[in-house]
Scaffold this motif. Sequence first.
Motif, mmCIF file in Angstrom:
data_model
loop_
_atom_site.group_PDB
_atom_site.id
_atom_site.type_symbol
_atom_site.label_atom_id
_atom_site.label_comp_id
_atom_site.label_asym_id
_atom_site.label_seq_id
_atom_site.Cartn_x
_atom_site.Cartn_y
_atom_site.Cartn_z
ATOM 1 N N ARG A 7 0.830 -1.200 0.000
ATOM 2 C CA ARG A 7 0.000 0.000 0.000
ATOM 3 C C ARG A 7 0.872 1.261 0.000
ATOM 4 N N VAL A 10 2.592 1.720 -3.463
ATOM 5 C CA VAL A 10 1.677 2.221 -4.495
ATOM 6 C C VAL A 10 1.403 3.709 -4.261
ATOM 7 N N GLU A 11 1.157 4.035 -3.004
ATOM 8 C CA GLU A 11 0.872 5.429 -2.626
ATOM 9 C C GLU A 11 2.022 6.355 -3.043
ATOM 10 N N ARG A 12 3.243 5.900 -2.776
ATOM 11 C CA ARG A 12 4.398 6.781 -2.934
ATOM 12 C C ARG A 12 4.946 6.813 -4.356
ATOM 13 N N PHE A 14 3.523 4.933 -7.350
ATOM 14 C CA PHE A 14 2.724 4.562 -8.517
ATOM 15 C C PHE A 14 1.818 5.715 -8.924
ATOM 16 N N ARG A 15 1.629 5.834 -10.214
ATOM 17 C CA ARG A 15 0.714 6.838 -10.737
ATOM 18 C C ARG A 15 -0.708 6.471 -10.315
ATOM 19 N N ARG A 16 -1.468 7.480 -9.919
ATOM 20 C CA ARG A 16 -2.839 7.217 -9.506
ATOM 21 C C ARG A 16 -3.622 6.619 -10.682
ATOM 22 N N GLY A 17 -4.340 5.568 -10.463
ATOM 23 C CA GLY A 17 -5.138 4.954 -11.532
ATOM 24 C C GLY A 17 -4.368 3.972 -12.394
ATOM 25 N N ASN A 67 5.467 6.776 -11.048
ATOM 26 C CA ASN A 67 5.494 8.226 -10.958
ATOM 27 C C ASN A 67 6.940 8.735 -11.012
ATOM 28 N N ASP B 198 2.129 19.650 -11.225
ATOM 29 C CA ASP B 198 0.784 19.072 -11.102
ATOM 30 C C ASP B 198 -0.121 19.441 -12.264
ATOM 31 N N TYR B 234 -0.339 9.256 -21.678
ATOM 32 C CA TYR B 234 -0.775 7.885 -21.412
ATOM 33 C C TYR B 234 -1.266 7.275 -22.724
#
Lengths: 278, 378
Positions: A7, A10-12, A14-17, A67, B198, B234
């Motif tokens: 967890r 992934v949080e730190r 990985f790209r969201r989604g 990310n 961002d 993407y």
Amino acid sequence: MALMRNRDMVERYFRRGALPTTWCPGCGLGTATGAMVRAIDQLGLDADKVVIVTGIGCSGQVYTLLNFDGFHGTHGRALAAATGIKFANPELTVIAPMGDGDCAAIGGNHFIQAARRNMDITAIIMANQAYGMTGGQYSPLTPMGSFTSTSPYGHIEPPFDMCALAIAAGATYVARGTVYHTQELVRLIARGIAHRGFSVIEVLAPCPVQFGRRNAMATPVDMFRQLQRATVSVREAELHPEAIGGRAVRGVLREVEGPEFTAEYEALIRRAKGDTHG
Amino acid sequence: MTTMVLSGNEACVEGALRSGVRFFAGYPITPSSEIAEEMARRLPALGGKFIQMEDELASMAAVVGASLAGLKAMTATSGPGFSLMQENIGMAVMLEAPCVVVNVQRAGPSTGWATWPAQGDVMAARWGTHGDHPAIVLTPWSVKESFELTVRAVNLAERLRTPVILLSDAIIGRLREKVDLPPSVPVVDRPRPAMAPDHYRPYAGGPDGVPPMADFGTGYRWYATTTTHNERGYPVGVDAAAAEGLLKRLHSKIHDHQDEVVLTEGRWLEDSEVVVVAYGSVARSALAAVKQARSRGLKAGLLRLVTLWPFPSQLISQVAQRIRGLLVAEMNMGQMVEKVREASCGASEVWSVARFNGQYLMPEQILDKLEEVRRAWR
């Protein structure tokens, strides 16, 4: 060192989604990618300075998950592009995850030249012994006698030993791990990234869908058992060389200091500028 | 102003260094090798990077990598190497990585005649890499213009985030001429993002179609991908509109800037019955032939294509409507003549004078053809 929990990873990093991945159930690439990210985390690298350079194929999807700055170029050319990136800005940590088709077949010359050149790049060969994305054709790592979609009567070519090839070509860090031995794999990759010079980590990873099911290893469990049975640690191999018996040796196979390309070039720049103290 | 005697290849290096090129990756090949040798000698003192790669596939890949890491990057080659570079020229198009590829043309196909000149790569420069893609191709006719067009190539590449091809040839590359070099040249840098990471969309074109480009390692953490991608970089998946939008933008960012990209030079266009269309080294012969023809009372003009691609169709069409014949002179079996024929669209006759035996197309041969045209019109 305890491994970072999924967890947190992934949080730190990985790209969201990004999840779930597009890889098949039982594929080893997710575990290999996780090991790479955990290694980056263990080393405490500045994530803004990490560039992931991939080729084309299943392993070419790695960049879409993470990310970091990502480069997804042409089939076989990951190391050539990585050479341009690292040489242009030696402050970057450049890591190139590649498949065995990408690295050993179409990119074979780039691989041996990069090993000889000894630029500080980390090559991770995600070796699943076949071309997964295109339907399971044979690769330069496919064992003789095995069945693939292009060797329906059994494969008649001998495979490369990528670690031996890397050592012969001059790579200064060479290691082999598997996605079954995950803690060890994280250590092997971290040591390779930290090494100053060209590092190669061959990661044996199962492809149950395209390779296993044609070779009496239809389930991921069958394939993981195979990884367990078909490999032996460096330590065990040294203690009992007579018992290796054709198994692949896991662990650090070579680790030496050598002149690193970008450092040599910085010295060359100082010479060209006439700075005799350089 | 500095006056120097340089070869076309040396002038190319001079132009590249002055416009800020600081990375060169290449592979030796006649007749372009002097460019690599000069770069190897001169880049380090400028803090720049030179590397000789294992082949032209790798050279072009390294150039693209260096471009993404923030350096102005270039390579140089000739026919056989140009074929190998096509794969990663396409990569540069798709990643929108600014870079310059110099092709000092020699006679082909294949290994061909290494030391003999030709203009056989004009279509390869346009269509050598697969898929629908735009191309910017400039072609110098002198040593001085090798300098000027290299500067322009670097600046266009940066301005429009695209590979630019400089199509020289064995004659121009090795010709030595006196050149007056200006004290400084215009220098254009790629657009870089002003927004916070961002809010960065690496493939969102903005009003002029050119997305700002973050150097790798500056915190923007973006994906440079050759897979058909959306504005975020993407893969488009099943989004056909995003795929179509990308291809349209890749083309329109070039074609919407035609006034900056398309260069031609006309002589006696207003007072001609027949206009010779020529480019590169052959334009030198064409000018001599046109002058001689005029001294013999034949109303001839010259239209020199400095930019081959995008092709100046509109100009050709306008010229064709005013005159009786266009004569296309080139050192190949007749490649651009078909494009000229298409643009003239029947408004004028289109003739061809072509030489493809490794010999220079001489003024006399163009003049003979002009006389043949005159006889046909009697």
